[in-house]
Design a protein around this motif. Structure first.
Motif, PDB file in Angstrom:
ATOM      1  N   ALA A   1      40.512  44.480  44.244  1.00 14.45           N
ATOM      2  CA  ALA A   1      39.946  45.830  44.260  1.00 14.45           C
ATOM      3  C   ALA A   1      40.710  46.735  45.217  1.00 14.45           C
ATOM      4  O   ALA A   1      41.043  47.896  44.890  1.00 14.45           O
ATOM      5  N   SER A   2      41.013  46.230  46.426  1.00 14.59           N
ATOM      6  CA  SER A   2      41.750  47.055  47.389  1.00 14.59           C
ATOM      7  C   SER A   2      43.196  47.247  46.950  1.00 14.59           C
ATOM      8  O   SER A   2      43.784  48.312  47.175  1.00 14.59           O
ATOM      9  N   ILE A   3      43.780  46.243  46.287  1.00 11.69           N
ATOM     10  CA  ILE A   3      45.144  46.388  45.770  1.00 11.69           C
ATOM     11  C   ILE A   3      45.185  47.489  44.712  1.00 11.69           C
ATOM     12  O   ILE A   3      46.121  48.290  44.661  1.00 11.69           O
ATOM     13  N   LYS A   4      44.164  47.550  43.884  1.00 14.35           N
ATOM     14  CA  LYS A   4      44.119  48.592  42.859  1.00 14.35           C
ATOM     15  C   LYS A   4      44.109  49.974  43.492  1.00 14.35           C
ATOM     16  O   LYS A   4      44.803  50.891  43.040  1.00 14.35           O
ATOM     17  N   GLU A   5      43.341  50.138  44.573  1.00 16.71           N
ATOM     18  CA  GLU A   5      43.306  51.436  45.261  1.00 16.71           C
ATOM     19  C   GLU A   5      44.675  51.797  45.821  1.00 16.71           C
ATOM     20  O   GLU A   5      45.124  52.948  45.726  1.00 16.71           O
ATOM     21  N   LEU A   6      45.347  50.826  46.414  1.00 14.55           N
ATOM     22  CA  LEU A   6      46.674  51.080  46.972  1.00 14.55           C
ATOM     23  C   LEU A   6      47.673  51.457  45.877  1.00 14.55           C
ATOM     24  O   LEU A   6      48.466  52.385  46.034  1.00 14.55           O
ATOM     25  N   LEU A   7      47.630  50.729  44.774  1.00 17.23           N
ATOM     26  CA  LEU A   7      48.576  50.998  43.696  1.00 17.23           C
ATOM     27  C   LEU A   7      48.291  52.329  43.017  1.00 17.23           C
ATOM     28  O   LEU A   7      49.208  53.030  42.576  1.00 17.23           O
ATOM     29  N   GLU A   8      47.028  52.711  42.931  1.00 15.93           N
ATOM     30  CA  GLU A   8      46.682  54.017  42.376  1.00 15.93           C
ATOM     31  C   GLU A   8      47.219  55.131  43.267  1.00 15.93           C
ATOM     32  O   GLU A   8      47.665  56.177  42.780  1.00 15.93           O
ATOM     33  N   ALA A   9      47.167  54.906  44.597  1.00 12.21           N
ATOM     34  CA  ALA A   9      47.733  55.890  45.516  1.00 12.21           C
ATOM     35  C   ALA A   9      49.243  56.011  45.312  1.00 12.21           C
ATOM     36  O   ALA A   9      49.810  57.096  45.340  1.00 12.21           O
ATOM     37  N   TRP A  10      49.867  54.864  45.108  1.00 14.66           N
ATOM     38  CA  TRP A  10      51.311  54.850  44.841  1.00 14.66           C
ATOM     39  C   TRP A  10      51.627  55.632  43.565  1.00 14.66           C
ATOM     40  O   TRP A  10      52.530  56.459  43.530  1.00 14.66           O
ATOM     41  N   ASP A  11      50.871  55.354  42.503  1.00 13.86           N
ATOM     42  CA  ASP A  11      51.106  56.020  41.225  1.00 13.86           C
ATOM     43  C   ASP A  11      50.831  57.517  41.308  1.00 13.86           C
ATOM     44  O   ASP A  11      51.412  58.306  40.553  1.00 13.86           O
ATOM     45  N   ALA A  12      49.924  57.906  42.242  1.00 14.68           N
ATOM     46  CA  ALA A  12      49.612  59.329  42.397  1.00 14.68           C
ATOM     47  C   ALA A  12      50.648  60.044  43.252  1.00 14.68           C
ATOM     48  O   ALA A  12      50.524  61.240  43.510  1.00 14.68           O
TER      49      ALA A  12
END
Length: 317
Positions: free
Chosen positions: A72-83
């Motif tokens: 779940a926390s990895i998804k948040e980090l990767l979404e920030a990267w993609d944004a």
């Protein structure tokens, strides 16, 4: 099958090829897709085709999992990267926290050398307990060799054993000490988070610049916990060693005034139980009140016993 992308020269993977290149299973890759951790693959005919970006993403996920992050926390980090927010600072903070907190380097030791250091006899139970405690780590494929994460810790055990302390007592002491030290570490982290890091980590994931600044602070503050514990341990050891020496030599201690305080050693389990009841800030007050109640109760018992003896004596006379 791995081939070039149409007109791009980029590598393309079937899911089986991606699994082989990344070390993840096909099932895991599909699960990551379902959770939105991997971009949607390109559809070519009846097959899904993955690119180098998918391989890089899988390696990022594996690295973050190894560092203790949840999916779940990895998804948040990767979404920030993609944004477009960047992960450089965040990954720098992860690396800083996850990196070694000591300059000590791990070592290796053979089973023969280990046995020699502890009396020359094989003790499989002691080895198993040392592995359970993390003092030793097994080397895959080598039954006669161990990794030693902290050679200093092992050296302490060797010296205590040579001084006559049984191995069972050493391991029991380490378990108790570890619980107390973990409590100190937890309190230090709570303290620094409240007063230092809260302003950087108030939102998840943190911005790239906030994470980079927090990583710099971790680097600066990392030695402080050990320095503080070293200084306080030295002070406490001098105090208690002197008191024990006086006690065993029969020397009388100075009288204690009513307003003076004196440290008292409590088992870790007792401290934890009291903390669960009243909170960390009230532990000392609770123990003090409980001790005073016990002293009062025993004083009354002694008075009652004395009174009963005097009454019987009066009856006889």
């Amino acid at each position: 099958m791995t081939g070039a992308g149409a007109g791009t020269g980029a590598a393309a993977y079937r899911i089986e090829d991606l699994a082989h290149a990344s070390g993840a299973s096909v099932r895991t890759i599909r699960a990551y897709q379902d959770r939105g951790l991997l971009p949607t693959p390109e559809r070519r005919g009846r097959a899904n085709v993955y690119q180098e970006t998918h391989l890089a993403r899988l390696r990022q996920i594996a690295d973050l999992l190894d560092r203790g992050y949840t999916l779940a926390s990895i998804k948040e980090l990767l979404e920030a990267w993609d944004a477009g927010r960047g992960l450089g600072g965040v990954l720098g903070l992860v690396a800083e926290v996850h990196g070694p907190w000591t300059d000590e380097e791990a070592g290796r030791i053979s089973r023969r050398e280990l046995d020699a250091r502890f009396g020359g006899e094989q003790d499989d139970e002691a080895i198993a307990e040392a592995v359970e405690l993390g003092v030793l780590e097994r080397v895959p494929g080598r039954d006669d060799e161990f990794l030693v994460p902290s050679p200093q810790e092992l050296a302490v055990a060797v010296e205590l054993y040579a001084a006559g302390v049984p191995l069972t007592a050493i391991s029991g002491h380490l378990r108790e000490l570890r619980g107390q030290v973990e409590h100190i570490a937890s309190r230090f982290l709570e303290f620094t988070t409240e007063h230092v890091f809260a302003r950087y980590l108030g939102h998840l994931p943190p911005t790239d610049s906030d994470a980079a600044e927090a990583a710099s602070l971790v680097r600066r503050l990392r030695p402080l916990a050990q320095q503080t514990v070293d200084a306080e341990l030295a002070r406490a050891m001098r105090t208690f060693a002197t008191r024990h020496l006086h006690h065993h030599l029969g020397a009388e201690e100075n009288a204690i005034s009513e307003s003076a305080t004196r440290p008292v050693l409590l088992p870790a389990r007792t401290t934890h139980a009291v903390q669960e009841l009243v909170g960390a800030e009230q532990v000392a007050a609770f123990v003090t009140a409980a001790a005073e109640r016990e002293v009062g109760a025993r004083t009354l018992d002694q008075l009652a016993a004395t009174h009963a003896k005097e009454s019987k004596f009066d009856e006889r006379t």
